[in-house]
Scaffold this motif. Structure first.
Motif, short mmCIF file in Angstrom:
data_model
loop_
_atom_site.label_atom_id
_atom_site.label_comp_id
_atom_site.label_asym_id
_atom_site.label_seq_id
_atom_site.Cartn_x
_atom_site.Cartn_y
_atom_site.Cartn_z
N VAL A 12 0.86 -1.18 0.00
CA VAL A 12 0.00 0.00 0.00
C VAL A 12 0.90 1.23 0.00
N TYR A 13 0.54 2.18 -0.82
CA TYR A 13 1.36 3.38 -0.99
C TYR A 13 0.48 4.63 -0.91
N GLU A 14 1.12 5.76 -0.60
CA GLU A 14 0.45 7.06 -0.64
C GLU A 14 1.11 7.92 -1.70
N LEU A 15 0.32 8.36 -2.65
CA LEU A 15 0.79 9.25 -3.72
C LEU A 15 0.31 10.66 -3.38
N THR A 16 1.25 11.52 -3.01
CA THR A 16 0.91 12.91 -2.67
C THR A 16 1.14 13.78 -3.89
N THR A 17 0.09 14.49 -4.30
CA THR A 17 0.18 15.36 -5.48
C THR A 17 -0.02 16.81 -5.07
N ARG A 18 0.69 17.70 -5.78
CA ARG A 18 0.57 19.14 -5.50
C ARG A 18 0.43 19.89 -6.82
N VAL A 19 -0.66 20.62 -6.91
CA VAL A 19 -0.89 21.51 -8.05
C VAL A 19 -1.20 22.88 -7.47
N GLY A 20 -0.28 23.80 -7.65
CA GLY A 20 -0.46 25.11 -7.02
C GLY A 20 -0.45 24.96 -5.52
N ASP A 21 -1.49 25.49 -4.86
CA ASP A 21 -1.56 25.38 -3.40
C ASP A 21 -2.47 24.23 -2.96
N GLN A 22 -2.88 23.38 -3.91
CA GLN A 22 -3.77 22.27 -3.57
C GLN A 22 -2.98 20.97 -3.50
N THR A 23 -3.14 20.28 -2.37
CA THR A 23 -2.48 18.99 -2.16
C THR A 23 -3.53 17.90 -2.01
N GLU A 24 -3.33 16.79 -2.70
CA GLU A 24 -4.23 15.65 -2.57
C GLU A 24 -3.40 14.39 -2.37
N VAL A 25 -4.00 13.42 -1.68
CA VAL A 25 -3.35 12.13 -1.47
C VAL A 25 -4.18 11.05 -2.14
N VAL A 26 -3.51 10.27 -2.98
CA VAL A 26 -4.15 9.15 -3.68
C VAL A 26 -3.58 7.85 -3.09
N ARG A 27 -4.46 6.99 -2.68
CA ARG A 27 -4.05 5.69 -2.15
C ARG A 27 -3.77 4.75 -3.31
N ILE A 28 -2.58 4.12 -3.31
CA ILE A 28 -2.21 3.18 -4.37
C ILE A 28 -2.11 1.78 -3.76
N LEU A 29 -2.89 0.85 -4.29
CA LEU A 29 -2.80 -0.54 -3.87
C LEU A 29 -2.12 -1.32 -4.98
N ALA A 30 -0.90 -1.76 -4.74
CA ALA A 30 -0.16 -2.56 -5.73
C ALA A 30 -0.26 -4.02 -5.32
N ALA A 31 -0.99 -4.80 -6.11
CA ALA A 31 -1.26 -6.19 -5.75
C ALA A 31 -0.90 -7.12 -6.90
N PRO A 32 -0.52 -8.36 -6.58
CA PRO A 32 -0.29 -9.34 -7.65
C PRO A 32 -1.58 -9.60 -8.41
N ARG A 33 -1.44 -10.10 -9.62
CA ARG A 33 -2.62 -10.31 -10.46
C ARG A 33 -3.54 -11.36 -9.87
N ARG A 34 -2.96 -12.43 -9.33
CA ARG A 34 -3.76 -13.52 -8.76
C ARG A 34 -3.13 -14.03 -7.47
N LEU A 35 -3.96 -14.67 -6.68
CA LEU A 35 -3.46 -15.40 -5.53
C LEU A 35 -2.70 -16.64 -5.97
N ALA A 36 -1.85 -17.15 -5.12
CA ALA A 36 -1.10 -18.37 -5.43
C ALA A 36 -2.05 -19.56 -5.49
N SER A 37 -1.74 -20.50 -6.37
CA SER A 37 -2.54 -21.72 -6.50
C SER A 37 -1.90 -22.83 -5.68
N VAL A 38 -2.66 -23.88 -5.43
CA VAL A 38 -2.14 -25.05 -4.73
C VAL A 38 -0.95 -25.63 -5.50
N GLN A 39 -1.08 -25.70 -6.81
CA GLN A 39 -0.01 -26.28 -7.62
C GLN A 39 1.26 -25.44 -7.56
#
Length: 675
Positions: A120-147
């Motif tokens: 989980v990451y926080e992306l902080t952006t600044r445009v002029g005097d406005q600051t926003e935080v975007v939450r980034i969830l970086a996850a694998p494409r799939r869960l692991a299989s039994v095999q």
């Protein structure tokens, strides 16, 4: 609909509250205005009056208008990614775990993220005097299989109730050392895993016994600690003498036909206190060093939990009845004791998983994650900022309970959990997965929507959870802990839910006694899904013997849920089902063998056999909708752990599961109808 009602409906929709739902019979239940208001208030959105509804709507609209960028984005870990927003923004990406800088830049037409490790990451952006935080969830494409985890396509295992295990050495309730012994036995007969009920913390000062109503899911049940296997006390004469003095009490507790929870807990807690004193006086490295490392790694969450446990010893187990304790300092020595117990439990469970793998169990332990914590317990206190207030998780009427269920459990409030970057949920997953090869998420439908029942008496209603985000969090934690995940998907399943979960790599949950078509016929086992754990029964359903004898039907009639006429009708239907399953099994000699032959020949990747069924037990572990009317969570197994290896049925089952050839779709099978 008047204008005010329209605004209430709009506010409820904006806050993920469903306007209606269908029950098992397809009947539509509309969420009443009173329920909408109660659920909105539970998640921190004011809705008591027309004025507060308008105020809350205005606030939400203003917040949405102020944002240029989304609040949250899910990306695939390991791949670079272009975010189609951020023109002209200066941005910085930080990892939520330690807030260390990962990347930064100035966006042209978009923001270019480098390949990210899962997290989980926080992306902080600044445009002029406005600051926003975007939450980034970086996850694998799939869960692991039994095999991918084990190198084989399918495994079978044994599921059991840990508290029910008898042994010649435990203190009257199954413990982690018993579990290690059971895992060794299962590995020796070719099983791939051993599963148990949740091992979540139950509360030091609490008398609750249901493992599905824990105090805190992020910490372990200390009553399962094996008193004779405390790390750091190996060979201690004082520790041995302390336990030897209680030999007669242990014998009485072991001899009881049902678990004597309160006498056991009183004795166990007293002895843990005494053994802690010995540990402080005698323990030599590496044990004290390992304890301190455990406390440091666990961080403030362990400190907070220990604070709850220490306060509960003074003020009682239900924090809602406590006085204002903000000015009260918990006893630091008691906090140290509770942190020590968590370390001991963690050490023993870790050792159990090590021994399970060494015995040949490909996955080792299969652990359970409960739906939610007890509202009076530690998790509901520690995580108040993320939990919905004045409501309980439950279920509308279904095939498990015709009266519906109020579980008296807490649920996360979606927006509050998101604002916390899902940390409470991540901690719970990490604890459950750290010593397991596979984890089952009980009532996985709760990732999609939660049925909340207000305390004020209003009918229950559904609130939608952030499904894709919660799935991403699960994939992140499962990858970190190198495990597979099963989603228990019984009950009122929304359209396409199972397909969505399979696409993310979850194993579904196939319970043979419920595998029927809409016309009431049992499905062809050869056409069953492979990406499932298949079993005949769960802790909430009839055992094989109970199903055969109609034990559950007799209980429903005894409790007045059905009358004599309905009971006879249900028993006639059961007799037909019994005959149909026997025909499907073909050459099996009895119903017990029939059921397990069907499971053995199924295409399921995971097959689970209940120890109850191996031993021919009739009573279920739990009868949903009851507390004391049925011996829920109290039964002990009729055979001791030391004698299980001599039990002929166990070896027969092993041979059946090991040598059975899964039935292919093209092979001819007998009639699957229950008519």
């Amino acid at each position: 609909m008047n204008p005010i009602d329209a605004k209430l409906v709009t506010l409820a929709k904006r806050c993920r509250i469903l306007s209606q739902y269908k029950d098992m019979q397809g009947r539509v239940h509309v969420t009443s205005p009173d329920t909408q208001r109660a659920l909105l208030n539970s998640i921190g959105v004011e809705a008591d009056s027309d004025a507060t509804v308008q105020k809350s709507l205005t606030k939400l609209n203003a917040q949405a208008k102020q944002r240029q960028f989304p609040e949250e984005v899910i990306v695939e870990s390991g791949n670079a990614f272009q975010l189609a927003f951020g023109e002209g923004a200066a941005w910085t990406l930080r990892a939520d775990d330690d807030m260390a800088d990962v990347a930064n830049g100035i966006a042209g037409g978009d923001i270019s993220l480098p390949p990210l490790a899962s997290g989980v990451y926080e992306l902080t952006t600044r445009v002029g005097d406005q600051t926003e935080v975007v939450r980034i969830l970086a996850a694998p494409r799939r869960l692991a299989s039994v095999q991918s985890l084990t190198g084989v396509e399918r495994l079978w295992g044994i599921n059991l109730a840990l508290y029910s295990l008898r042994s010649t050495r435990n203190s009257g309730l199954g413990d982690y050392e018993d579990l290690a012994g059971m895992a060794t036995l299962a590995g020796n007969i070719g099983a791939g895993f051993v599963g148990v009920n949740p091992t979540h913390n139950m509360g030091f000062a609490d008398s609750s016994i249901s493992p599905y109503s824990p105090s805190h899911r992020g910490f372990l049940n200390t009553t399962h600690i094996a008193l004779d296997a405390i790390p750091g006390l190996e060979g201690s004469r004082r520790a041995h003498q302390i336990l030897a003095k209680e030999a007669s009490q242990f014998a009485l507790l072991r001899a009881s036909e049902e678990v004597s929870y309160q006498p056991h807990k009183a004795l166990h807690c007293r002895l843990m206190d005494a053994l802690f004193a010995v540990f402080l006086d005698e323990a030599k490295d590496p044990a004290p060093t390992q304890l301190q490392a455990f406390i440091q790694d666990a961080g403030p969450e362990l400190q907070r939990f220990a604070e709850f446990e220490a306060l509960s010893e003074v003020y009682g187990s239900d924090w809602r009845d406590w006085p204002d304790v903000r000015q009260v300092e918990p006893d630091p020595e008691r906090m140290q004791f509770h942190m020590w117990m968590q370390w001991v439990a963690d050490h023993q469970l870790q050792d159990t998983q090590r021994r399970a793998k060494a015995a040949g169990l490909s996955l080792g332990l299969y652990l359970d994650l409960a739906v939610g914590p007890r509202r009076s317990g530690a998790e509901s206190w520690c995580e108040r900022a993320s939990i919905a207030q004045d409501v309980s998780i439950g279920a509308p009427p279904d095939h498990l309970s015709p009266e519906g269920q109020n579980w008296d459990l807490s649920a996360f409030a979606p927006s509050k959990l998101q604002r916390a970057n899902y940390r409470p949920f991540r901690r719970i997953l990490a604890q459950t997965m750290r010593h397991a090869g596979v984890v089952r998420i009980d009532h996985v439908l709760g990732l999609n929507r939660s049925f909340l029942i207000p305390d004020n008496g209003c009918p229950g209603g559904y609130i939608r959870q952030p499904l894709e985000s919660l799935i991403a969090i699960i994939k992140i934690e499962a990858e970190r802990n190198n495990g597979a995940v099963i989603g228990e998907d019984l009950g009122l399943v929304p359209p396409n839910f199972r397909a969505t979960m399979r696409n993310h790599g979850f194993y579904g949950y196939s319970v043979l006694q419920y595998e029927k078509t809409k016309t009431g016929r049992f499905r062809n086992p050869a056409k069953g899904r492979a990406q499932v754990l298949s079993c005949f029964a769960t802790h909430d359903t009839p055992t094989v013997k109970g199903y055969e004898t109609g034990c559950d039907i007799k209980w429903w009639q005894r409790l007045g849920w059905i009358d004599e006429h309905q009971a006879k009708s249900a028993q006639r239907d059961r007799t037909k089902d019994f005959a149909a399953l026997t025909r499907i099994a073909d050459r099996a000699t009895d119903f017990h063998s029939s059921v397990h032959a069907i499971l053995a020949r199924s295409p399921a990747s995971l097959i689970s056999i209940q120890l109850d069924d191996i031993l021919g037990v009739a009573e279920a572990q739990n009868l949903p909708g009851t507390i004391d009317e049925h011996p829920n969570w109290r039964r002990k197994y009729p055979v001791r752990l030391e004698d299980l290896s001599k039990f002929k049925g166990l070896r027969q089952l092993s041979d059946m599961m090991t040598h059975a050839r899964p039935t292919r779709k093209k092979e001819a099978l007998h009639d699957f109808s229950n008519s």
